[in-house]
Design a protein around this motif. Sequence first.
Motif, PDB file in Angstrom:
ATOM      1  N   LEU A   1       3.012 -11.852 -20.012  1.00 32.84           N
ATOM      2  CA  LEU A   1       4.168 -10.984 -19.771  1.00 32.84           C
ATOM      3  C   LEU A   1       5.438 -11.802 -19.571  1.00 32.84           C
ATOM      4  O   LEU A   1       6.498 -11.480 -20.127  1.00 32.84           O
ATOM      5  N   ALA A   2       5.323 -12.870 -18.797  1.00 32.38           N
ATOM      6  CA  ALA A   2       6.500 -13.693 -18.500  1.00 32.38           C
ATOM      7  C   ALA A   2       7.023 -14.410 -19.731  1.00 32.38           C
ATOM      8  O   ALA A   2       8.221 -14.697 -19.829  1.00 32.38           O
ATOM      9  N   ASN A   3       6.151 -14.702 -20.698  1.00 32.62           N
ATOM     10  CA  ASN A   3       6.561 -15.451 -21.884  1.00 32.62           C
ATOM     11  C   ASN A   3       6.919 -14.568 -23.073  1.00 32.62           C
ATOM     12  O   ASN A   3       7.536 -15.041 -24.029  1.00 32.62           O
ATOM     13  N   THR A   4       6.515 -13.311 -23.012  1.00 32.12           N
ATOM     14  CA  THR A   4       6.818 -12.417 -24.135  1.00 32.12           C
ATOM     15  C   THR A   4       7.904 -11.411 -23.805  1.00 32.12           C
ATOM     16  O   THR A   4       8.404 -10.732 -24.694  1.00 32.12           O
ATOM     17  N   SER A   5       8.251 -11.302 -22.533  1.00 37.51           N
ATOM     18  CA  SER A   5       9.300 -10.371 -22.112  1.00 37.51           C
ATOM     19  C   SER A   5      10.444 -11.150 -21.477  1.00 37.51           C
ATOM     20  O   SER A   5      10.251 -12.239 -20.940  1.00 37.51           O
ATOM     21  N   SER A   6      11.610 -10.593 -21.545  1.00 32.29           N
ATOM     22  CA  SER A   6      12.784 -11.252 -20.963  1.00 32.29           C
ATOM     23  C   SER A   6      12.911 -10.862 -19.492  1.00 32.29           C
ATOM     24  O   SER A   6      13.852 -10.160 -19.089  1.00 32.29           O
ATOM     25  N   LEU A   7      11.930 -11.294 -18.703  1.00 27.54           N
ATOM     26  CA  LEU A   7      11.953 -10.989 -17.281  1.00 27.54           C
ATOM     27  C   LEU A   7      12.981 -11.862 -16.573  1.00 27.54           C
ATOM     28  O   LEU A   7      13.104 -13.050 -16.853  1.00 27.54           O
ATOM     29  N   THR A   8      13.683 -11.247 -15.633  1.00 23.37           N
ATOM     30  CA  THR A   8      14.620 -12.019 -14.828  1.00 23.37           C
ATOM     31  C   THR A   8      13.838 -12.844 -13.814  1.00 23.37           C
ATOM     32  O   THR A   8      12.643 -12.613 -13.575  1.00 23.37           O
ATOM     33  N   GLU A   9      14.519 -13.805 -13.202  1.00 22.80           N
ATOM     34  CA  GLU A   9      13.886 -14.644 -12.180  1.00 22.80           C
ATOM     35  C   GLU A   9      13.362 -13.793 -11.034  1.00 22.80           C
ATOM     36  O   GLU A   9      12.268 -14.030 -10.511  1.00 22.80           O
ATOM     37  N   GLU A  10      14.133 -12.771 -10.670  1.00 20.52           N
ATOM     38  CA  GLU A  10      13.729 -11.894  -9.566  1.00 20.52           C
ATOM     39  C   GLU A  10      12.452 -11.134  -9.904  1.00 20.52           C
ATOM     40  O   GLU A  10      11.545 -11.011  -9.077  1.00 20.52           O
ATOM     41  N   LYS A  11      12.353 -10.639 -11.149  1.00 14.12           N
ATOM     42  CA  LYS A  11      11.163  -9.885 -11.544  1.00 14.12           C
ATOM     43  C   LYS A  11       9.938 -10.790 -11.647  1.00 14.12           C
ATOM     44  O   LYS A  11       8.816 -10.365 -11.344  1.00 14.12           O
ATOM     45  N   ILE A  12      10.133 -12.037 -12.081  1.00 15.21           N
ATOM     46  CA  ILE A  12       9.016 -12.985 -12.135  1.00 15.21           C
ATOM     47  C   ILE A  12       8.472 -13.226 -10.740  1.00 15.21           C
ATOM     48  O   ILE A  12       7.249 -13.242 -10.519  1.00 15.21           O
ATOM     49  N   ILE A  13       9.354 -13.393  -9.777  1.00 17.05           N
ATOM     50  CA  ILE A  13       8.944 -13.631  -8.389  1.00 17.05           C
ATOM     51  C   ILE A  13       8.251 -12.399  -7.813  1.00 17.05           C
ATOM     52  O   ILE A  13       7.172 -12.504  -7.205  1.00 17.05           O
ATOM     53  N   LEU A  14       8.835 -11.228  -8.007  1.00 14.83           N
ATOM     54  CA  LEU A  14       8.251  -9.997  -7.465  1.00 14.83           C
ATOM     55  C   LEU A  14       6.886  -9.703  -8.079  1.00 14.83           C
ATOM     56  O   LEU A  14       5.952  -9.292  -7.383  1.00 14.83           O
ATOM     57  N   THR A  15       6.770  -9.926  -9.405  1.00 15.02           N
ATOM     58  CA  THR A  15       5.481  -9.701 -10.070  1.00 15.02           C
ATOM     59  C   THR A  15       4.431 -10.677  -9.558  1.00 15.02           C
ATOM     60  O   THR A  15       3.275 -10.297  -9.311  1.00 15.02           O
ATOM     61  N   GLY A  16       4.826 -11.929  -9.395  1.00 18.29           N
ATOM     62  CA  GLY A  16       3.894 -12.934  -8.865  1.00 18.29           C
ATOM     63  C   GLY A  16       3.425 -12.591  -7.463  1.00 18.29           C
ATOM     64  O   GLY A  16       2.236 -12.726  -7.146  1.00 18.29           O
ATOM     65  N   LEU A  17       4.346 -12.147  -6.619  1.00 19.21           N
ATOM     66  CA  LEU A  17       3.977 -11.744  -5.253  1.00 19.21           C
ATOM     67  C   LEU A  17       3.060 -10.528  -5.270  1.00 19.21           C
ATOM     68  O   LEU A  17       2.090 -10.457  -4.488  1.00 19.21           O
ATOM     69  N   ALA A  18       3.336  -9.573  -6.153  1.00 20.72           N
ATOM     70  CA  ALA A  18       2.511  -8.365  -6.245  1.00 20.72           C
ATOM     71  C   ALA A  18       1.076  -8.714  -6.639  1.00 20.72           C
ATOM     72  O   ALA A  18       0.112  -8.154  -6.095  1.00 20.72           O
ATOM     73  N   ILE A  19       0.922  -9.652  -7.572  1.00 18.43           N
ATOM     74  CA  ILE A  19      -0.416 -10.069  -7.999  1.00 18.43           C
ATOM     75  C   ILE A  19      -1.153 -10.756  -6.847  1.00 18.43           C
ATOM     76  O   ILE A  19      -2.352 -10.501  -6.618  1.00 18.43           O
ATOM     77  N   GLN A  20      -0.454 -11.614  -6.117  1.00 15.52           N
ATOM     78  CA  GLN A  20      -1.080 -12.296  -4.976  1.00 15.52           C
ATOM     79  C   GLN A  20      -1.580 -11.304  -3.942  1.00 15.52           C
ATOM     80  O   GLN A  20      -2.730 -11.388  -3.486  1.00 15.52           O
ATOM     81  N   PHE A  21      -0.719 -10.355  -3.565  1.00 18.55           N
ATOM     82  CA  PHE A  21      -1.121  -9.356  -2.570  1.00 18.55           C
ATOM     83  C   PHE A  21      -2.239  -8.471  -3.113  1.00 18.55           C
ATOM     84  O   PHE A  21      -3.137  -8.063  -2.360  1.00 18.55           O
ATOM     85  N   GLY A  22      -2.203  -8.179  -4.411  1.00 22.76           N
ATOM     86  CA  GLY A  22      -3.256  -7.376  -5.012  1.00 22.76           C
ATOM     87  C   GLY A  22      -4.615  -8.057  -4.913  1.00 22.76           C
ATOM     88  O   GLY A  22      -5.621  -7.425  -4.574  1.00 22.76           O
ATOM     89  N   ILE A  23      -4.650  -9.361  -5.184  1.00 24.83           N
ATOM     90  CA  ILE A  23      -5.908 -10.113  -5.090  1.00 24.83           C
ATOM     91  C   ILE A  23      -6.393 -10.169  -3.645  1.00 24.83           C
ATOM     92  O   ILE A  23      -7.592 -10.022  -3.367  1.00 24.83           O
TER      93      ILE A  23
END
Length: 368
Positions: A69-91
Motif C-alpha cells: 500500500l505504501a509503495n503503490t499509493s501516494s500516502l502522506t507521511e501522516e497516513k503512513i504513520i497512522l496506518t503503521g500504528l493501527a497495524i501494531q495495535f491490531g496485532i
Amino acid sequence: MELTLFLVIIGFLFVLLSATPFLLRRTIAFGVTIPEGHTDDPTIASFKKIYAATIFITGLISLIAYFTLANTSSLTEEKIILTGLAIQFGIIFLSMGLYFYFHAKTTRLKQLNEWGLHLKQVRIADLAIRTKDEMLPSFLYALPMIITIGLIAYTATQYSSMPSMIPTHWGPSGQADAFSPKTPFSVIALLLILLVMQGMMLGINAFTKKSGIKLNAAKRKTSQIQQLSFRKYTSWLLFMISVLMTVLLGFLQLTTIHEGLGSAVLMLALPLGFSLIVLITTAIYAFKVGQSGSRINVDIEDDSIAGITDVDDDKYWKAGIFYVNKDDSSIFVEKRFGVGWTINFANPIGYIILFGPLLLILAITFFL
C-alpha cells in the motif's frame, strides 16, 4: 524512513508475540500453572501452535499489505504513520484476544483433568542462592544519571547562547518538528525526562534484585542456574537501554545547545540505530534466555523428584496476567506471559515505581 522504521517494528512485534508461548517455562501455559508430567500435553501444544500460527500469519499478511500500500499509493507521511500504528495495535489486540481465549480453555482443561490434584505441592527455599546472584549493583545505574546531571549543569552555563525556540519533539527523520519558547525550564526539560526514566530503571533493578527467586521443586539444580542467568541478563539489558537512552537524548540536547553539531545523516542514523540495537538485543535476549531462563541449556544431571510439584499460585494471578498477593513482599515478580517482570498489584510501592515516573514525565511535557 518512516516506512522502514514501521516495517521493522511490525515485523519484530508479530514474530516476538507469535513466539511468546514457547519462550515461557514449561510449567506455565497461557498464565496457568501446569504440573510436571503434564507439560507435554498434546492439547496444550495445539493451543500454542494455533496461537503462534494465527499471530504470525496475520502479522505477515499485514506487513506485506502495508508495504504494498505504501509503495503503490501516494500516502502522506501522516497516513503512513497512522496506518503503521493501527497495524501494531491490531496485532496486539489480536494477541490479547487469543491469550484470554486460550487462558480460559487451559484453565478448563486443567480442572477437568484434575492436574496436580494428587501431587504434593512444595515450595523450595534456598537461603544461599542470593550470594550467587549476579544482577548489576544499583550504583552502576546511577552513572548515567550523573552524566545527565552534568549535562543539566552545562546547559545552564550555555543558556544565554541557546536559540529562542527549543526543540521538544523529533520526528522519525531525526529532525525537530515541535518547539517551545526558551525558558530556564524548557531548556532542561528533555534532560529532566531522561533523569526520570533513568531513576525508574534504577528503581526497577534495585527492587527486582530483592524479589523472590522461585525454584522448580522437581528440578532444583537446573532451575537455579536458569533463574540466576535470567536475572543477570535482564539486569544487563535494562542497563544497556539506560545507557543508550543517555547517549541518544544527551546528543539531542547537545545539538540544541550547539546548532549544526549534528548533520542530517547523523540525526537520521542515531535514532534509527538506537531503535535497531534495542530491538535486536531484546530479540536475542528473549530467544536465547526466555522467561525465567527457560531457554538456557543446562548441562547438568538434576535430581528429578517424582510425585511433587511447585505450589500452585494461580489464585493470585488474575487472568494469568495481574499478580495480586498481599502476603508476598516482592514488589516485582516474573511475568507469566511474556518475558520480563510485572508488579505485585497488592504492593503500593510497585505503583509508585512504575506510574510515578510516568506522571512526572506527563507533568514535564504539560508545562512546556
